[in-house]
Design a protein around this motif. Sequence first.
Motif, PDB file in Angstrom:
ATOM      1  N   PHE A 139       0.836  -1.179   0.000  1.00 25.23           N
ATOM      2  CA  PHE A 139       0.000   0.000   0.000  1.00 25.23           C
ATOM      3  C   PHE A 139       0.876   1.237   0.000  1.00 25.23           C
ATOM      4  O   PHE A 139       1.935   1.251   0.616  1.00 25.23           O
ATOM      5  CB  PHE A 139      -0.903   0.022   1.242  1.00 25.23           C
ATOM      6  N   GLN A 140       0.382   2.263  -0.705  1.00 25.06           N
ATOM      7  CA  GLN A 140       1.114   3.527  -0.716  1.00 25.06           C
ATOM      8  C   GLN A 140       0.108   4.660  -0.823  1.00 25.06           C
ATOM      9  O   GLN A 140      -0.799   4.617  -1.661  1.00 25.06           O
ATOM     10  CB  GLN A 140       2.081   3.597  -1.897  1.00 25.06           C
ATOM     11  N   TRP A 141       0.260   5.655   0.022  1.00 25.30           N
ATOM     12  CA  TRP A 141      -0.595   6.820  -0.031  1.00 25.30           C
ATOM     13  C   TRP A 141      -0.055   7.755  -1.102  1.00 25.30           C
ATOM     14  O   TRP A 141       1.142   8.058  -1.131  1.00 25.30           O
ATOM     15  CB  TRP A 141      -0.614   7.543   1.316  1.00 25.30           C
ATOM     16  N   SER A 142      -0.926   8.204  -1.993  1.00 25.28           N
ATOM     17  CA  SER A 142      -0.533   9.149  -3.038  1.00 25.28           C
ATOM     18  C   SER A 142      -1.611  10.202  -3.176  1.00 25.28           C
ATOM     19  O   SER A 142      -2.800   9.907  -3.020  1.00 25.28           O
ATOM     20  CB  SER A 142      -0.380   8.447  -4.388  1.00 25.28           C
ATOM     21  N   SER A 143      -1.217  11.394  -3.508  1.00 24.55           N
ATOM     22  CA  SER A 143      -2.195  12.419  -3.848  1.00 24.55           C
ATOM     23  C   SER A 143      -2.785  12.040  -5.212  1.00 24.55           C
ATOM     24  O   SER A 143      -2.171  11.264  -5.963  1.00 24.55           O
ATOM     25  CB  SER A 143      -1.518  13.788  -3.920  1.00 24.55           C
ATOM     26  N   PRO A 144      -3.943  12.574  -5.559  1.00 21.05           N
ATOM     27  CA  PRO A 144      -4.495  12.257  -6.881  1.00 21.05           C
ATOM     28  C   PRO A 144      -3.535  12.554  -8.038  1.00 21.05           C
ATOM     29  O   PRO A 144      -3.352  11.696  -8.904  1.00 21.05           O
ATOM     30  CB  PRO A 144      -5.773  13.094  -6.945  1.00 21.05           C
ATOM     31  N   PRO A 145      -2.866  13.723  -8.071  1.00 21.67           N
ATOM     32  CA  PRO A 145      -1.915  13.939  -9.177  1.00 21.67           C
ATOM     33  C   PRO A 145      -0.767  12.927  -9.178  1.00 21.67           C
ATOM     34  O   PRO A 145      -0.332  12.476 -10.236  1.00 21.67           O
ATOM     35  CB  PRO A 145      -1.393  15.363  -8.942  1.00 21.67           C
ATOM     36  N   GLU A 146      -0.294  12.552  -7.986  1.00 25.11           N
ATOM     37  CA  GLU A 146       0.776  11.552  -7.907  1.00 25.11           C
ATOM     38  C   GLU A 146       0.299  10.194  -8.414  1.00 25.11           C
ATOM     39  O   GLU A 146       1.027   9.505  -9.139  1.00 25.11           O
ATOM     40  CB  GLU A 146       1.271  11.414  -6.466  1.00 25.11           C
ATOM     41  N   ALA A 147      -0.927   9.816  -8.044  1.00 22.07           N
ATOM     42  CA  ALA A 147      -1.481   8.537  -8.503  1.00 22.07           C
ATOM     43  C   ALA A 147      -1.598   8.526 -10.024  1.00 22.07           C
ATOM     44  O   ALA A 147      -1.263   7.527 -10.675  1.00 22.07           O
ATOM     45  CB  ALA A 147      -2.837   8.276  -7.852  1.00 22.07           C
ATOM     46  N   ILE A 148      -2.030   9.629 -10.597  1.00 24.08           N
ATOM     47  CA  ILE A 148      -2.157   9.707 -12.055  1.00 24.08           C
ATOM     48  C   ILE A 148      -0.780   9.624 -12.715  1.00 24.08           C
ATOM     49  O   ILE A 148      -0.615   8.944 -13.730  1.00 24.08           O
ATOM     50  CB  ILE A 148      -2.928  10.974 -12.476  1.00 24.08           C
ATOM     51  N   GLU A 149       0.204  10.284 -12.134  1.00 23.53           N
ATOM     52  CA  GLU A 149       1.563  10.190 -12.679  1.00 23.53           C
ATOM     53  C   GLU A 149       2.086   8.758 -12.608  1.00 23.53           C
ATOM     54  O   GLU A 149       2.719   8.280 -13.546  1.00 23.53           O
ATOM     55  CB  GLU A 149       2.512  11.147 -11.945  1.00 23.53           C
TER      56      GLU A 149
END
Length: 146
Positions: free
Chosen positions: A1-11
């Motif tokens: 599991f990794q927490w990402s912001s929405p822009p980070e997840a999209i990247e």
Amino acid sequence: FQWSSPPEAIERFKSQEIWFPPPQFYEFCRLCNFSSLGELQKFSSARALEGCERWMPVMLSAPDGFIQLLPGDELYPEDPDYTGEEKMIMSTDKKVEDLMKEGGIFHRIVIKNINNLAVYVNIPAKYKHINPLMLKCGNSDYNSRL
């Protein structure tokens, strides 16, 4: 599991580190409208009593990809299957690029392949909701009237 912001997840999706289905891509694009969790919470609280609608995307198969049509799109059927039991799939002989050039009212996710998605929306959101930012993964770039 990794927490990402929405822009980070999209990247991470763009770089093929992770994958998520088109509906989640759409929602990540909506979440990109907010710079913080507090901003999202404020928005959510302000529109909580406005209502919502039930959607079921309708798949349009083209020779070079797919388009998930959403309510309000000019190609969305009048009577879609809201249960998902019928697995409604429409098809066309036109290429995705031609459908995008010919169209004018969009609420869709263009799928060129599993890692190449783009959200196109040019209709107002209902119930004081917010439209997704129109982000592209891969080289889905159509010169449309957006």
